[in-house]
Design an enzyme around this catalytic site. Structure first.
Site, PDB file in Angstrom:
ATOM      1  N   GLU A  69       0.833  -1.208   0.000  1.00 52.23           N
ATOM      2  CA  GLU A  69       0.000   0.000   0.000  1.00 52.23           C
ATOM      3  C   GLU A  69       0.868   1.259   0.000  1.00 52.23           C
ATOM      4  O   GLU A  69       0.559   2.233  -0.697  1.00 52.23           O
ATOM      5  CB  GLU A  69      -0.942   0.002   1.203  1.00 52.23           C
ATOM      6  CG  GLU A  69      -1.934   1.138   1.197  1.00 52.23           C
ATOM      7  CD  GLU A  69      -2.981   1.036   0.105  1.00 52.23           C
ATOM      8  OE1 GLU A  69      -3.073   1.982  -0.728  1.00 52.23           O
ATOM      9  OE2 GLU A  69      -3.714   0.034   0.066  1.00 52.23           O
ATOM     10  N   GLU A  76       1.496   6.236  -7.229  1.00 53.63           N
ATOM     11  CA  GLU A  76       0.446   7.164  -7.647  1.00 53.63           C
ATOM     12  C   GLU A  76       0.944   8.602  -7.621  1.00 53.63           C
ATOM     13  O   GLU A  76       0.645   9.387  -8.525  1.00 53.63           O
ATOM     14  CB  GLU A  76      -0.786   7.011  -6.762  1.00 53.63           C
ATOM     15  CG  GLU A  76      -1.570   5.756  -7.052  1.00 53.63           C
ATOM     16  CD  GLU A  76      -2.830   5.640  -6.202  1.00 53.63           C
ATOM     17  OE1 GLU A  76      -3.034   6.463  -5.284  1.00 53.63           O
ATOM     18  OE2 GLU A  76      -3.624   4.725  -6.474  1.00 53.63           O
ATOM     19  N   GLU A  85      -2.073  15.280 -16.561  1.00 52.03           N
ATOM     20  CA  GLU A  85      -3.259  15.063 -17.393  1.00 52.03           C
ATOM     21  C   GLU A  85      -3.504  13.559 -17.507  1.00 52.03           C
ATOM     22  O   GLU A  85      -2.585  12.760 -17.410  1.00 52.03           O
ATOM     23  CB  GLU A  85      -3.045  15.650 -18.795  1.00 52.03           C
ATOM     24  CG  GLU A  85      -2.742  17.140 -18.811  1.00 52.03           C
ATOM     25  CD  GLU A  85      -3.885  17.973 -18.265  1.00 52.03           C
ATOM     26  OE1 GLU A  85      -5.052  17.651 -18.555  1.00 52.03           O
ATOM     27  OE2 GLU A  85      -3.616  18.943 -17.528  1.00 52.03           O
ATOM     28  N   TRP A  86      -4.752  13.186 -17.755  1.00 51.62           N
ATOM     29  CA  TRP A  86      -5.087  11.769 -17.903  1.00 51.62           C
ATOM     30  C   TRP A  86      -4.303  11.185 -19.078  1.00 51.62           C
ATOM     31  O   TRP A  86      -4.181  11.799 -20.145  1.00 51.62           O
ATOM     32  CB  TRP A  86      -6.585  11.586 -18.147  1.00 51.62           C
ATOM     33  CG  TRP A  86      -6.964  10.135 -18.126  1.00 51.62           C
ATOM     34  CD1 TRP A  86      -7.341   9.421 -17.035  1.00 51.62           C
ATOM     35  CD2 TRP A  86      -6.999   9.227 -19.226  1.00 51.62           C
ATOM     36  NE1 TRP A  86      -7.585   8.115 -17.373  1.00 51.62           N
ATOM     37  CE2 TRP A  86      -7.383   7.965 -18.736  1.00 51.62           C
ATOM     38  CE3 TRP A  86      -6.709   9.335 -20.580  1.00 51.62           C
ATOM     39  CZ2 TRP A  86      -7.511   6.843 -19.527  1.00 51.62           C
ATOM     40  CZ3 TRP A  86      -6.829   8.217 -21.375  1.00 51.62           C
ATOM     41  CH2 TRP A  86      -7.231   6.987 -20.849  1.00 51.62           C
ATOM     42  N   HIS A  87      -3.761  10.012 -18.878  1.00 53.89           N
ATOM     43  CA  HIS A  87      -3.029   9.301 -19.932  1.00 53.89           C
ATOM     44  C   HIS A  87      -3.287   7.811 -19.733  1.00 53.89           C
ATOM     45  O   HIS A  87      -3.298   7.326 -18.598  1.00 53.89           O
ATOM     46  CB  HIS A  87      -1.531   9.604 -19.838  1.00 53.89           C
ATOM     47  CG  HIS A  87      -0.762   9.126 -21.026  1.00 53.89           C
ATOM     48  ND1 HIS A  87      -0.407   7.803 -21.209  1.00 53.89           N
ATOM     49  CD2 HIS A  87      -0.304   9.789 -22.106  1.00 53.89           C
ATOM     50  CE1 HIS A  87       0.247   7.676 -22.340  1.00 53.89           C
ATOM     51  NE2 HIS A  87       0.331   8.873 -22.908  1.00 53.89           N
ATOM     52  N   LYS A  94      -1.349   3.002 -12.394  1.00 49.31           N
ATOM     53  CA  LYS A  94      -2.119   3.126 -11.155  1.00 49.31           C
ATOM     54  C   LYS A  94      -2.978   1.888 -10.915  1.00 49.31           C
ATOM     55  O   LYS A  94      -3.072   1.405  -9.783  1.00 49.31           O
ATOM     56  CB  LYS A  94      -2.994   4.377 -11.193  1.00 49.31           C
ATOM     57  CG  LYS A  94      -2.207   5.652 -11.042  1.00 49.31           C
ATOM     58  CD  LYS A  94      -3.166   6.833 -11.057  1.00 49.31           C
ATOM     59  CE  LYS A  94      -2.510   8.097 -10.610  1.00 49.31           C
ATOM     60  NZ  LYS A  94      -3.481   9.166 -10.379  1.00 49.31           N
ATOM     61  N   ASP A  95      -3.614   1.387 -11.963  1.00 52.58           N
ATOM     62  CA  ASP A  95      -4.458   0.198 -11.801  1.00 52.58           C
ATOM     63  C   ASP A  95      -3.634  -1.026 -11.428  1.00 52.58           C
ATOM     64  O   ASP A  95      -4.052  -1.836 -10.596  1.00 52.58           O
ATOM     65  CB  ASP A  95      -5.250  -0.079 -13.085  1.00 52.58           C
ATOM     66  CG  ASP A  95      -6.341   0.938 -13.353  1.00 52.58           C
ATOM     67  OD1 ASP A  95      -6.617   1.790 -12.478  1.00 52.58           O
ATOM     68  OD2 ASP A  95      -6.938   0.878 -14.457  1.00 52.58           O
TER      69      ASP A  95
END
Length: 126
Positions: A69, A76, A85-87, A94-95
């Protein structure tokens, strides 16, 4: 020994440990899942003590989950820094890190059931 061949002095070790502990405190304050995992571990250790079963498998499982964790939170933060920005690759990173926490948690649950389950069942069924 450090990578340059010199020994780490006790004062430098304590300073490094202080930085590490600051990271643990930050994650405890900011991550609800970490707090849940800490208290689930405390509960499991309390049960193990109360039931008189070995603590070592519970301690190892708890240490693994909490360590993963911490690494998940670090990853993260780095991903957010590198890719504000989202990429799609940021999402994969992250997943996957969250998946590692899930796998470690399921493994810890299995250890808990294997170690604590039989004595709890005996206690409950008399």
């Amino acid at each position: 020994m450090r990578s340059d061949g010199s020994a780490l002095s006790p004062s430098r070790w304590w300073r490094s440990a202080g930085f590490a502990w600051a990271g643990v405190r930050h994650v405890y304050r900011t991550q609800a899942n970490f707090r849940i995992e800490v208290w689930a571990g405390v509960l499991a250790l309390g049960l193990a003590l109360g039931l008189g079963v070995p603590l070592s498998p519970i301690l190892l499982a708890c240490g693994l989950v909490l360590s993963v964790e911490l690494l998940n939170t670090a990853l993260e933060a780095v991903v957010d820094l590198a890719s504000p920005e989202w990429h799609p690759l940021a999402k994969v990173a992250k997943d996957a890190a969250a998946g590692a926490v899930l796998v470690a948690s399921l493994g810890a649950l299995g250890v808990g059931l294997a170690v604590l389950g039989p004595p709890l069942l005996r206690l409950l069924t008399g």
